[in-house]
Scaffold this motif. Structure first.
Motif, PDB file in Angstrom:
ATOM      1  N   UNK A  46     -12.350 -19.721 -12.643  1.00 43.63           N
ATOM      2  CA  UNK A  46     -11.306 -19.546 -11.653  1.00 43.63           C
ATOM      3  C   UNK A  46     -11.757 -20.049 -10.276  1.00 43.63           C
ATOM      4  N   UNK A  47     -13.033 -19.804  -9.961  1.00 45.72           N
ATOM      5  CA  UNK A  47     -13.599 -20.263  -8.688  1.00 45.72           C
ATOM      6  C   UNK A  47     -14.398 -21.558  -8.901  1.00 45.72           C
ATOM      7  N   UNK A  48     -13.987 -22.318  -9.928  1.00 43.22           N
ATOM      8  CA  UNK A  48     -14.735 -23.518 -10.342  1.00 43.22           C
ATOM      9  C   UNK A  48     -14.910 -24.558  -9.255  1.00 43.22           C
ATOM     10  N   UNK A  49     -13.985 -24.593  -8.299  1.00 43.84           N
ATOM     11  CA  UNK A  49     -14.098 -25.619  -7.256  1.00 43.84           C
ATOM     12  C   UNK A  49     -15.236 -25.321  -6.282  1.00 43.84           C
ATOM     13  N   UNK A  50     -15.718 -24.076  -6.255  1.00 45.99           N
ATOM     14  CA  UNK A  50     -16.833 -23.766  -5.349  1.00 45.99           C
ATOM     15  C   UNK A  50     -18.106 -23.327  -6.084  1.00 45.99           C
ATOM     16  N   UNK A  51     -18.004 -23.060  -7.388  1.00 42.68           N
ATOM     17  CA  UNK A  51     -19.214 -22.683  -8.145  1.00 42.68           C
ATOM     18  C   UNK A  51     -20.042 -23.940  -8.391  1.00 42.68           C
ATOM     19  N   UNK A  52     -21.293 -23.906  -7.960  1.00 40.68           N
ATOM     20  CA  UNK A  52     -22.161 -25.070  -8.093  1.00 40.68           C
ATOM     21  C   UNK A  52     -23.044 -24.990  -9.331  1.00 40.68           C
TER      22      UNK A  52
ATOM     23  N   UNK B  49     -14.596 -16.619   2.456  1.00 41.22           N
ATOM     24  CA  UNK B  49     -13.690 -15.610   1.900  1.00 41.22           C
ATOM     25  C   UNK B  49     -13.566 -15.758   0.376  1.00 41.22           C
ATOM     26  N   UNK B  50     -13.624 -16.994  -0.113  1.00 38.35           N
ATOM     27  CA  UNK B  50     -13.576 -17.213  -1.560  1.00 38.35           C
ATOM     28  C   UNK B  50     -14.872 -16.763  -2.227  1.00 38.35           C
TER      29      UNK B  50
ATOM     30  N   UNK C 295     -17.819 -12.154   5.845  1.00 38.78           N
ATOM     31  CA  UNK C 295     -18.303 -13.446   5.347  1.00 38.78           C
ATOM     32  C   UNK C 295     -17.167 -14.457   5.499  1.00 38.78           C
ATOM     33  N   UNK C 296     -17.385 -15.421   6.374  1.00 41.80           N
ATOM     34  CA  UNK C 296     -16.296 -16.287   6.790  1.00 41.80           C
ATOM     35  C   UNK C 296     -16.827 -17.689   7.071  1.00 41.80           C
ATOM     36  N   UNK C 297     -15.927 -18.653   7.117  1.00 46.91           N
ATOM     37  CA  UNK C 297     -16.338 -20.019   7.413  1.00 46.91           C
ATOM     38  C   UNK C 297     -16.982 -20.666   6.204  1.00 46.91           C
ATOM     39  N   UNK C 298     -17.577 -21.805   6.386  1.00 47.84           N
ATOM     40  CA  UNK C 298     -18.187 -22.516   5.268  1.00 47.84           C
ATOM     41  C   UNK C 298     -19.527 -21.873   4.934  1.00 47.84           C
ATOM     42  N   UNK C 299     -19.683 -21.476   3.691  1.00 47.55           N
ATOM     43  CA  UNK C 299     -20.868 -20.722   3.294  1.00 47.55           C
ATOM     44  C   UNK C 299     -21.445 -21.213   1.977  1.00 47.55           C
TER      45      UNK C 299
END
Ligand code: NI
Length: 135
Positions: free
Chosen positions: A77-83, A106-107, A48-52
């Motif tokens: 911790x993953x707040x910048x990508x959790x929608x 990857x995140x 799982x790679x790239x923008x997802x």
């Protein structure tokens, strides 16, 4: 090679039911297949790679001490990508949580892997999609 594994009785009973229904000739053959599936899933997740856009579905026992705190902590911790996340109380003890993430693949994978190794988590499924711009 032969290995010895300790399993909860209900987990083994359920596994035996499934391999019987699927027609496996032995428990060992079912276990070999299950391990192969586990490895394929791991390899898929590693790719799982790239923008997802990722959707993590988690089924867990909410009475497990500290588990809900840990799940919340990981989301911060993953707040910048959790929608967004959604919580459903499935029965007295079991909860379903769905977390939608949008960011580096990857995140997204790391967040899912952190959640799946927590004690009291019964099942984690990661699905991903992309915006389709590159297609
Ligand atoms: Ni709940």
């Amino acid at each position: 090679m032969r290995i010895g594994v300790s399993l909860p009785e209900n987990l083994l009973n359920r596994f035996d039911e499934i391999i019987l229904n699927r027609g496996y000739s032995s428990r060992s053959e079912g276990i070999r297949d299950a391990i192969r599936s586990y490895i394929v899933n791991y390899e898929w997740m590693s790719d799982v790679d790239g923008k997802r856009v990722g959707v993590i579905t988690i089924v867990y026992d909410h009475s497990q001490r500290g588990l809900e705190d840990s799940l919340t902590h990981i989301q911060h911790e993953f707040g910048s990508i959790v929608q967004s996340s959604l919580h459903v109380h499935l029965d007295r003890d079991i909860c379903l949580m769905v977390v939608v993430l949008n960011g580096d693949g990857q995140d997204v994978r790391k967040a899912a892997e952190r959640m799946m190794t927590l004690k009291g988590v019964k099942h984690v499924k990661l699905t991903t999609t992309s915006l389709g711009n590159e297609l």
